[in-house]
Write an enzyme that holds these catalytic residues in place. Structure first.
Site, PDB file in Angstrom:
ATOM      1  N   ASN A  32      -4.058   2.478 -13.478  1.00 46.51           N
ATOM      2  CA  ASN A  32      -3.696   2.673 -12.077  1.00 46.51           C
ATOM      3  C   ASN A  32      -2.494   1.796 -11.734  1.00 46.51           C
ATOM      4  O   ASN A  32      -2.422   0.656 -12.189  1.00 46.51           O
ATOM      5  CB  ASN A  32      -4.884   2.257 -11.196  1.00 46.51           C
ATOM      6  CG  ASN A  32      -4.631   2.464  -9.716  1.00 46.51           C
ATOM      7  OD1 ASN A  32      -3.967   3.408  -9.302  1.00 46.51           O
ATOM      8  ND2 ASN A  32      -5.167   1.568  -8.898  1.00 46.51           N
ATOM      9  N   ASP A  50      -9.519  -1.676  -7.572  1.00 47.33           N
ATOM     10  CA  ASP A  50      -8.359  -2.450  -8.044  1.00 47.33           C
ATOM     11  C   ASP A  50      -8.770  -3.795  -8.657  1.00 47.33           C
ATOM     12  O   ASP A  50      -8.070  -4.802  -8.502  1.00 47.33           O
ATOM     13  CB  ASP A  50      -7.343  -2.663  -6.901  1.00 47.33           C
ATOM     14  CG  ASP A  50      -6.799  -1.347  -6.373  1.00 47.33           C
ATOM     15  OD1 ASP A  50      -6.616  -0.421  -7.187  1.00 47.33           O
ATOM     16  OD2 ASP A  50      -6.600  -1.234  -5.150  1.00 47.33           O
ATOM     17  N   HIS A  76      -0.463  -0.144  -8.687  1.00 50.79           N
ATOM     18  CA  HIS A  76      -0.829  -0.654  -7.362  1.00 50.79           C
ATOM     19  C   HIS A  76       0.327  -1.470  -6.793  1.00 50.79           C
ATOM     20  O   HIS A  76       0.886  -2.316  -7.494  1.00 50.79           O
ATOM     21  CB  HIS A  76      -2.095  -1.507  -7.448  1.00 50.79           C
ATOM     22  CG  HIS A  76      -2.578  -1.951  -6.112  1.00 50.79           C
ATOM     23  ND1 HIS A  76      -3.187  -1.085  -5.221  1.00 50.79           N
ATOM     24  CD2 HIS A  76      -2.504  -3.151  -5.482  1.00 50.79           C
ATOM     25  CE1 HIS A  76      -3.472  -1.738  -4.110  1.00 50.79           C
ATOM     26  NE2 HIS A  76      -3.076  -2.989  -4.244  1.00 50.79           N
ATOM     27  N   SER A  99       1.510  -4.034  -9.737  1.00 49.06           N
ATOM     28  CA  SER A  99       0.610  -4.230 -10.876  1.00 49.06           C
ATOM     29  C   SER A  99       0.265  -2.896 -11.516  1.00 49.06           C
ATOM     30  O   SER A  99       0.240  -1.857 -10.848  1.00 49.06           O
ATOM     31  CB  SER A  99      -0.713  -4.871 -10.420  1.00 49.06           C
ATOM     32  OG  SER A  99      -0.494  -6.056  -9.697  1.00 49.06           O
TER      33      SER A  99
HETATM   34  C1  GAR Z   1       2.601   3.826  -5.173  1.00 51.01           C
HETATM   35  O1  GAR Z   1       3.168   2.669  -4.636  1.00 51.01           O
HETATM   36  C2  GAR Z   1       1.223   3.535  -5.730  1.00 51.01           C
HETATM   37  O2  GAR Z   1       1.120   2.308  -6.349  1.00 51.01           O
HETATM   38  C3  GAR Z   1       0.410   3.555  -4.486  1.00 51.01           C
HETATM   39  O3  GAR Z   1       0.866   4.697  -3.805  1.00 51.01           O
HETATM   40  C4  GAR Z   1       2.262   4.834  -4.072  1.00 51.01           C
HETATM   41  C5  GAR Z   1       2.550   6.242  -4.489  1.00 51.01           C
HETATM   42  O4  GAR Z   1       3.908   6.500  -4.448  1.00 51.01           O
HETATM   43  N1  GAR Z   1      -0.989   3.610  -4.784  1.00 51.01           N
HETATM   44  C6  GAR Z   1      -1.896   2.931  -4.089  1.00 51.01           C
HETATM   45  O5  GAR Z   1      -1.637   2.258  -3.124  1.00 51.01           O
HETATM   46  C7  GAR Z   1      -3.300   3.079  -4.603  1.00 51.01           C
HETATM   47  N2  GAR Z   1      -4.151   2.090  -4.013  1.00 51.01           N
HETATM   48  P1  GAR Z   1       4.527   7.816  -5.084  1.00 51.01           P
HETATM   49  O6  GAR Z   1       3.627   8.978  -4.668  1.00 51.01           O
HETATM   50  O7  GAR Z   1       5.892   7.935  -4.477  1.00 51.01           O
HETATM   51  O8  GAR Z   1       4.568   7.609  -6.568  1.00 51.01           O
END
Ligand code: GAR
Length: 203
Positions: free
Chosen positions: A108, A146, A110, A137
């Site tokens: 994952n 997480d 984060h 991370s």
């Molecule tokens: C990313 O920053 C990812 O780490 C986060 O959502 C975003 C997706 O961006 N995920 C979380 O916060 C999960 N807890 P993207 O759709 O533009 O790749």
């Protein structure tokens, strides 16, 4: 060279997915994305379609329980027999039995320096806490939110005037680089996910 096959699960714009697709298109990159899944009609599907990669949509709202949703997601993703499943902006918790089925080949990304600011609002929570720096991370998914073993992480400074949007946009390029590095390292065996098998049990 054996190529690692990867399933990527998203909910939103899929910019990290896009970076992984671009990296995987480079000659010699040891992994390729075989399917992109989402819990809704995610904008990021457009990236998969551009690269001719199959998509599966399993709408969370169509199922009575998280477990039923997870079972259908598993069924549709497992058709592609991926070596690795990447949660890249999937804004749903996977049910425990699905984590058990895929872990430790389940990672994952984060947008925070875990264990700081876990959960759905990692960027917002870091800003609200008034800290000087946050980060990005990549972790192995375990039974918690997480809480899994950290494979890579890097600090990102918070600058005066940052909003949730500007800060997230500065974190994302770091996340992308870490994700690509981790996927490459898993593919080459530099990271051995099997060694995280026990750690992927619920904490
Ligand atoms: C990313 O920053 C990812 O780490 C986060 O959502 C975003 C997706 O961006 N995920 C979380 O916060 C999960 N807890 P993207 O759709 O533009 O790749």
């Amino acid at each position: 060279m054996r190529v690692l096959t990867v399933a990527v699960l998203i909910s939103g714009t899929g910019s990290n997915l896009r970076a992984l697709l671009d990296a995987a298109a480079e000659p010699g990159f040891p992994a390729r994305v075989v399917v992109v899944g989402a819990d809704r009609q995610a904008d990021g599907f457009a990236h998969a379609e551009e690269f001719g990669i199959p998509t599966v949509m399993v709408p969370f709202r169509d199922f009575e329980t998280r477990e039923h949703w997870g079972a259908e997601l598993r069924r549709q993703i497992d058709v592609w027999t991926p070596d690795l499943v990447v949660l890249s902006g999937l804004m749903r918790l996977l049910p425990a039995d699905l984590v058990d089925a895929w872990a430790p080949a389940l990672i994952n990304t984060h947008p925070a320096f875990l264990p700081e600011f876990p959960g759905a609002h990692g960027v917002r929570d870091a800003l609200a806490a008034g800290v000087a720096e946050t980060g990005a991370s990549v972790i192995v998914v375990d039974g918690g939110v997480d809480t899994g073993p950290i494979l890579a992480q890097e600090r990102v400074p918070i600058v005066p005037g940052d909003t949730e949007h500007t800060l997230h946009e500065r974190i994302k390029p770091v996340e992308r680089r870490l994700l690509i590095d981790v996927v490459r390292a898993i593919a080459t065996g530099e990271i051995d996910l099997a060694s995280y098998a026990a750690a992927s049990d619920a904490p």
